[in-house]
Design a protein around this motif. Structure first.
Motif, PDB file in Angstrom:
ATOM      1  N   LEU A  24       0.831  -1.199   0.000  1.00 57.53           N
ATOM      2  CA  LEU A  24       0.000   0.000   0.000  1.00 57.53           C
ATOM      3  C   LEU A  24       0.870   1.255   0.000  1.00 57.53           C
ATOM      4  N   ASP A  25       1.946   1.238   0.780  1.00 60.22           N
ATOM      5  CA  ASP A  25       2.849   2.383   0.799  1.00 60.22           C
ATOM      6  C   ASP A  25       3.453   2.617  -0.583  1.00 60.22           C
ATOM      7  N   THR A  26       3.847   1.537  -1.251  1.00 62.39           N
ATOM      8  CA  THR A  26       4.422   1.652  -2.586  1.00 62.39           C
ATOM      9  C   THR A  26       3.396   2.206  -3.566  1.00 62.39           C
ATOM     10  N   ALA A  27       2.171   1.706  -3.489  1.00 62.16           N
ATOM     11  CA  ALA A  27       1.104   2.194  -4.371  1.00 62.16           C
ATOM     12  C   ALA A  27       0.809   3.660  -4.078  1.00 62.16           C
ATOM     13  N   GLU A  28       0.799   4.020  -2.806  1.00 58.68           N
ATOM     14  CA  GLU A  28       0.532   5.413  -2.426  1.00 58.68           C
ATOM     15  C   GLU A  28       1.651   6.327  -2.908  1.00 58.68           C
ATOM     16  N   LYS A  29       2.886   5.883  -2.794  1.00 53.60           N
ATOM     17  CA  LYS A  29       4.017   6.684  -3.280  1.00 53.60           C
ATOM     18  C   LYS A  29       3.923   6.883  -4.791  1.00 53.60           C
ATOM     19  N   PHE A  30       3.562   5.823  -5.507  1.00 50.33           N
ATOM     20  CA  PHE A  30       3.419   5.923  -6.962  1.00 50.33           C
ATOM     21  C   PHE A  30       2.307   6.909  -7.304  1.00 50.33           C
ATOM     22  N   LYS A  31       1.184   6.793  -6.596  1.00 50.22           N
ATOM     23  CA  LYS A  31       0.054   7.689  -6.845  1.00 50.22           C
ATOM     24  C   LYS A  31       0.457   9.141  -6.597  1.00 50.22           C
ATOM     25  N   ARG A  32       1.170   9.393  -5.512  1.00 53.38           N
ATOM     26  CA  ARG A  32       1.624  10.751  -5.206  1.00 53.38           C
ATOM     27  C   ARG A  32       2.606  11.257  -6.251  1.00 53.38           C
ATOM     28  N   ALA A  33       3.480  10.385  -6.733  1.00 54.02           N
ATOM     29  CA  ALA A  33       4.445  10.777  -7.759  1.00 54.02           C
ATOM     30  C   ALA A  33       3.726  11.178  -9.046  1.00 54.02           C
ATOM     31  N   VAL A  34       2.710  10.425  -9.414  1.00 53.55           N
ATOM     32  CA  VAL A  34       1.945  10.739 -10.627  1.00 53.55           C
ATOM     33  C   VAL A  34       1.226  12.075 -10.454  1.00 53.55           C
ATOM     34  N   ILE A  35       0.628  12.280  -9.294  1.00 54.43           N
ATOM     35  CA  ILE A  35      -0.072  13.541  -9.033  1.00 54.43           C
ATOM     36  C   ILE A  35       0.905  14.709  -9.062  1.00 54.43           C
ATOM     37  N   ASP A  36       2.071  14.535  -8.459  1.00 57.59           N
ATOM     38  CA  ASP A  36       3.090  15.591  -8.484  1.00 57.59           C
ATOM     39  C   ASP A  36       3.534  15.905  -9.907  1.00 57.59           C
ATOM     40  N   ASP A  37       3.712  14.864 -10.719  1.00 60.07           N
ATOM     41  CA  ASP A  37       4.107  15.076 -12.114  1.00 60.07           C
ATOM     42  C   ASP A  37       3.023  15.829 -12.874  1.00 60.07           C
TER      43      ASP A  37
END
Length: 70
Positions: A24-37
């Motif tokens: 879940l942490d990995t998925a959340e980090k990926f989601k945040r990275a996409v949103i930041d991009d």
């Protein structure tokens, strides 16, 4: 805790929970990275629009000066 009580099911459950939390942490980090991009893309598009507008104003001045002198 499971190892203290020698409870194999407790050990498996605690390991499973940690693994799921990491996923879940990995998925959340990926989601945040996409949103930041995407936020960065939005900022750059706004900046590009502002610069395009500024360029058009300068072009307009050049064309008007050329008409006056031409």
């Amino acid at each position: 805790m499971g190892s203290l009580c020698r409870n194999e099911e407790q050990i498996k459950a605690s390991v499973k929970d940690n693994k799921e939390e990491k996923e879940l942490d990995t998925a959340e980090k990926f989601k945040r990275a996409v949103i930041d991009d995407l936020d960065r893309v939005d900022e750059l598009q706004k900046e590009a629009a502002r610069l395009q507008h500024e360029a058009l104003k300068i072009y307009k001045k050049v064309v008007l000066k050329n008409i006056d002198y031409g």
